[in-house]
Scaffold this motif. Structure first.
Motif, mmCIF file in Angstrom:
data_model
loop_
_atom_site.group_PDB
_atom_site.id
_atom_site.type_symbol
_atom_site.label_atom_id
_atom_site.label_comp_id
_atom_site.label_asym_id
_atom_site.label_seq_id
_atom_site.Cartn_x
_atom_site.Cartn_y
_atom_site.Cartn_z
ATOM 1 N N CYS A 275 -25.541 -58.722 -8.589
ATOM 2 C CA CYS A 275 -26.256 -57.480 -8.309
ATOM 3 C C CYS A 275 -27.111 -57.008 -9.481
ATOM 4 O O CYS A 275 -28.141 -56.342 -9.295
ATOM 5 C CB CYS A 275 -25.222 -56.406 -7.953
ATOM 6 S SG CYS A 275 -25.789 -54.700 -7.929
ATOM 7 N N LYS B 214 -28.313 -54.001 -2.694
ATOM 8 C CA LYS B 214 -27.700 -53.160 -1.659
ATOM 9 C C LYS B 214 -28.432 -53.285 -0.323
ATOM 10 O O LYS B 214 -27.801 -53.356 0.747
ATOM 11 C CB LYS B 214 -27.671 -51.704 -2.131
ATOM 12 C CG LYS B 214 -26.690 -51.459 -3.258
ATOM 13 C CD LYS B 214 -26.553 -49.994 -3.610
ATOM 14 C CE LYS B 214 -27.730 -49.503 -4.405
ATOM 15 N NZ LYS B 214 -27.500 -48.118 -4.914
ATOM 16 N N TRP C 171 -27.465 -56.639 1.223
ATOM 17 C CA TRP C 171 -26.143 -56.559 1.857
ATOM 18 C C TRP C 171 -26.247 -55.883 3.219
ATOM 19 O O TRP C 171 -25.683 -56.362 4.204
ATOM 20 C CB TRP C 171 -25.171 -55.798 0.934
ATOM 21 C CG TRP C 171 -23.848 -55.449 1.544
ATOM 22 C CD1 TRP C 171 -23.602 -54.545 2.552
ATOM 23 C CD2 TRP C 171 -22.557 -55.977 1.186
ATOM 24 N NE1 TRP C 171 -22.270 -54.477 2.843
ATOM 25 C CE2 TRP C 171 -21.598 -55.343 2.023
ATOM 26 C CE3 TRP C 171 -22.125 -56.897 0.238
ATOM 27 C CZ2 TRP C 171 -20.228 -55.609 1.925
ATOM 28 C CZ3 TRP C 171 -20.767 -57.162 0.152
ATOM 29 C CH2 TRP C 171 -19.838 -56.533 0.981
ATOM 30 N N GLN C 172 -26.948 -54.770 3.292
ATOM 31 C CA GLN C 172 -27.088 -54.037 4.549
ATOM 32 C C GLN C 172 -27.737 -54.907 5.613
ATOM 33 O O GLN C 172 -27.310 -54.900 6.786
ATOM 34 C CB GLN C 172 -27.909 -52.769 4.304
ATOM 35 C CG GLN C 172 -27.225 -51.754 3.410
ATOM 36 C CD GLN C 172 -28.175 -50.706 2.860
ATOM 37 O OE1 GLN C 172 -29.375 -50.693 3.190
ATOM 38 N NE2 GLN C 172 -27.657 -49.823 2.010
ATOM 39 N N CYS D 113 -23.544 -50.933 -7.274
ATOM 40 C CA CYS D 113 -23.854 -51.942 -6.258
ATOM 41 C C CYS D 113 -23.324 -51.566 -4.876
ATOM 42 O O CYS D 113 -23.579 -52.312 -3.900
ATOM 43 C CB CYS D 113 -23.267 -53.292 -6.672
ATOM 44 S SG CYS D 113 -23.756 -53.861 -8.311
ATOM 45 N N TYR D 114 -22.583 -50.477 -4.762
ATOM 46 C CA TYR D 114 -21.950 -50.136 -3.479
ATOM 47 C C TYR D 114 -23.017 -49.846 -2.429
ATOM 48 O O TYR D 114 -23.838 -48.936 -2.580
ATOM 49 C CB TYR D 114 -21.033 -48.937 -3.651
ATOM 50 C CG TYR D 114 -20.221 -48.626 -2.415
ATOM 51 C CD1 TYR D 114 -19.232 -49.497 -1.967
ATOM 52 C CD2 TYR D 114 -20.443 -47.455 -1.683
ATOM 53 C CE1 TYR D 114 -18.487 -49.218 -0.832
ATOM 54 C CE2 TYR D 114 -19.694 -47.167 -0.555
ATOM 55 C CZ TYR D 114 -18.724 -48.051 -0.127
ATOM 56 O OH TYR D 114 -17.988 -47.768 0.998
ATOM 57 N N PRO D 115 -23.011 -50.581 -1.292
ATOM 58 C CA PRO D 115 -24.118 -50.485 -0.343
ATOM 59 C C PRO D 115 -23.978 -49.382 0.705
ATOM 60 O O PRO D 115 -24.900 -49.182 1.499
ATOM 61 C CB PRO D 115 -24.113 -51.855 0.317
ATOM 62 C CG PRO D 115 -22.684 -52.279 0.274
ATOM 63 C CD PRO D 115 -22.118 -51.717 -0.989
#
Length: 432
Positions: free
Chosen positions: A181, A189, A192-193, A225-227
């Motif tokens: 990331c 992010k 990932w989504q 990095c939390y998506p």
């Protein structure tokens, strides 16, 4: 930069975990105990029932389940965990029959679960420079890789394992993998989504997605990095016993460590997991093993899987005999009990059996029937005497007083008088 063990592309992990899946039970304010005190919550059958060991990524990993179960005294392994190879996009799509043995294992029993680590880039373990990673992330953010993830989802549904847990882009906060990331968190992010949306678009899917950074800050804080909650179902963490943490307390309290993971998951209302954990640069450390198991027993991760090759492991690595003994003793013979009806039991027996025979207590003696012409009156039955002894006591006849001559009046009269009539022979002398 944190030192990290390297996993070769041809030696990707498969991990087997046991036990029932657990709902979240988090306690954000856990008190951290000083090391060596031995006063942590006991690691009793750690939350354990959901534990496992890295064995092998392919068919060999499935075959080795029986050996792990035997070593652990017949433990019932219910969760399998493997890694897709990251050499090519064909690997990431689940092609070439790689998933077939795992799918067959999963379908054998409805109470089993498969956990699958999915790389987000081809050539995932090649040392790709940051500027190149940045361009790859930009492509993912534009949706150019969506078709690969859709094909993987279709493959999983086709294999009748649509409820697989997907550990997507693991350890993204580090430097080991191409799918990291750090070079562009915003693009990562979005990528990932897009991948999650592509997999969820496949009819029949029931996937859960696990966001699993490595413990600590590493190259970047994993929170950057939390998506988003809508595309994450589980907050995982890969946690090895290694510096900069010198003991388990520091692993808990360090920035972005174990405690922050638990707090973050609780704030976002997500369960936790430990897809990778084990020994490392701190050596054969039974204290770490005991306390990590106790930590998981307390916080009840959805699953946890120890990495079982050297230097991390306990079954497949002979370098850690003391830690191996702790692990095996705490997880030996784990099976999920069959639920029993909740029938309340009396606290005391309603009709307890006496410890010793008790002689019956006599009732009021019956009134005798007086014979009209008694010649020799019948002898009445001697009433039973109360006793607390197991052996009844014989009646003792009263001793007559001195200078007294008993008069024989017959047994019937003597019984009701309470004994023989005694006539003193010195009555005359006593008057004079």
């Amino acid at each position: 930069m944190r030192q990290r063990r390297h996993r070769a592309a041809t030696y990707t992990a498969s991990v087997l975990t046991a036990g029932a899946l657990f709902s979240l039970a988090l306690a954000p304010g856990i008190e951290v105990k000083p090391p060596g005190k031995g006063d942590d919550p006991p690691a009793r059958q750690p939350s354990a029932l959901n534990f496992g060991a890295f064995l092998d990524s392919g068919a060999l990993g499935v075959k080795q389940i029986a050996g792990l179960e035997k070593w652990l005294g017949g433990t019932d392994i219910k969760v399998g965990h493997t890694y897709l190879p990251g050499d090519s996009w064909l690997d990431i799509e689940g092609g070439a029959g790689f998933l077939d043995p795992w799918a067959a294992w999963r379908r054998e029993r409805p109470d089993r679960t498969l956990v699958l680590n999915v790389p987000m880039q081809a050539l995932n373990e090649v040392e790709v420079p940051d500027n190149r990673v940045r361009r790859l992330l930009a492509r993912g953010a534009r949706g150019q890789y969506d078709e690969h993830f859709k094909k993987l989802a279709e493959r999983l549904v086709e294999l009748k394992i649509p409820d697989t847990i997907i550990v997507l882009g693991w350890e993204m906060n580090g430097t080991t993998y191409t799918h990291r990331c750090g070079p562009d968190p915003a693009a990562w992010k979005k990528y990932w989504q897009n991948a999650v949306a592509a997999m969820r678009s496949v009819p029949g899917q029931k996937f859960r997605f696990d966001f699993a950074p490595s413990r600590g800050r590493d190259a970047v804080p994993w929170t950057e990095c939390y998506p988003g909650d809508d595309v994450v179902d589980i907050i995982g963490m890969d946690s090895y016993d290694q510096p900069p943490a010198r003991n388990f307390d520091e692993e808990v309290k360090e920035p972005y460590g174990l405690q922050q993971q638990v707090d973050f998951a609780a704030a976002h209302k997500k369960p936790i997991s430990y897809p990778e954990w084990g020994l490392f640069r701190n050596g054969d450390n039974p204290e770490y093993m005991r306390r990590m198991l106790a930590w998981m027993d307390l916080h009840k991760p959805l699953y946890n899987t120890i990495t079982d090759y050297c230097p991390h492991g306990v079954w497949g690595c002979a370098e850690n005999p003391r830690s191996s003994e702790v692990y095996r003793s705490l997880l030996h013979g784990q099976t999920v009990p069959t639920p029993q009806p909740n029938t309340p039991q009396p606290s005391t027996p309603t009709s307890p059996a006496p410890a010793h025979p008790v002689s019956p207590q006599p009732a009021t003696p019956p009134q005798p029937t007086v014979p009209t012409k008694p010649s020799t009156p019948p002898l009445p039955a001697t009433p039973p005497l109360p006793s607390t002894s197991t052996k009844p006591l014989a009646p003792v006849a009263p001793k007559p007083p001195e200078s007294c001559s008993p008069v024989d009046l017959g047994p019937w009269v003597e019984y009701w008088m309470g004994g023989k009539l005694c006539v003193r022979l010195d009555w005359y002398s006593r008057r004079s």
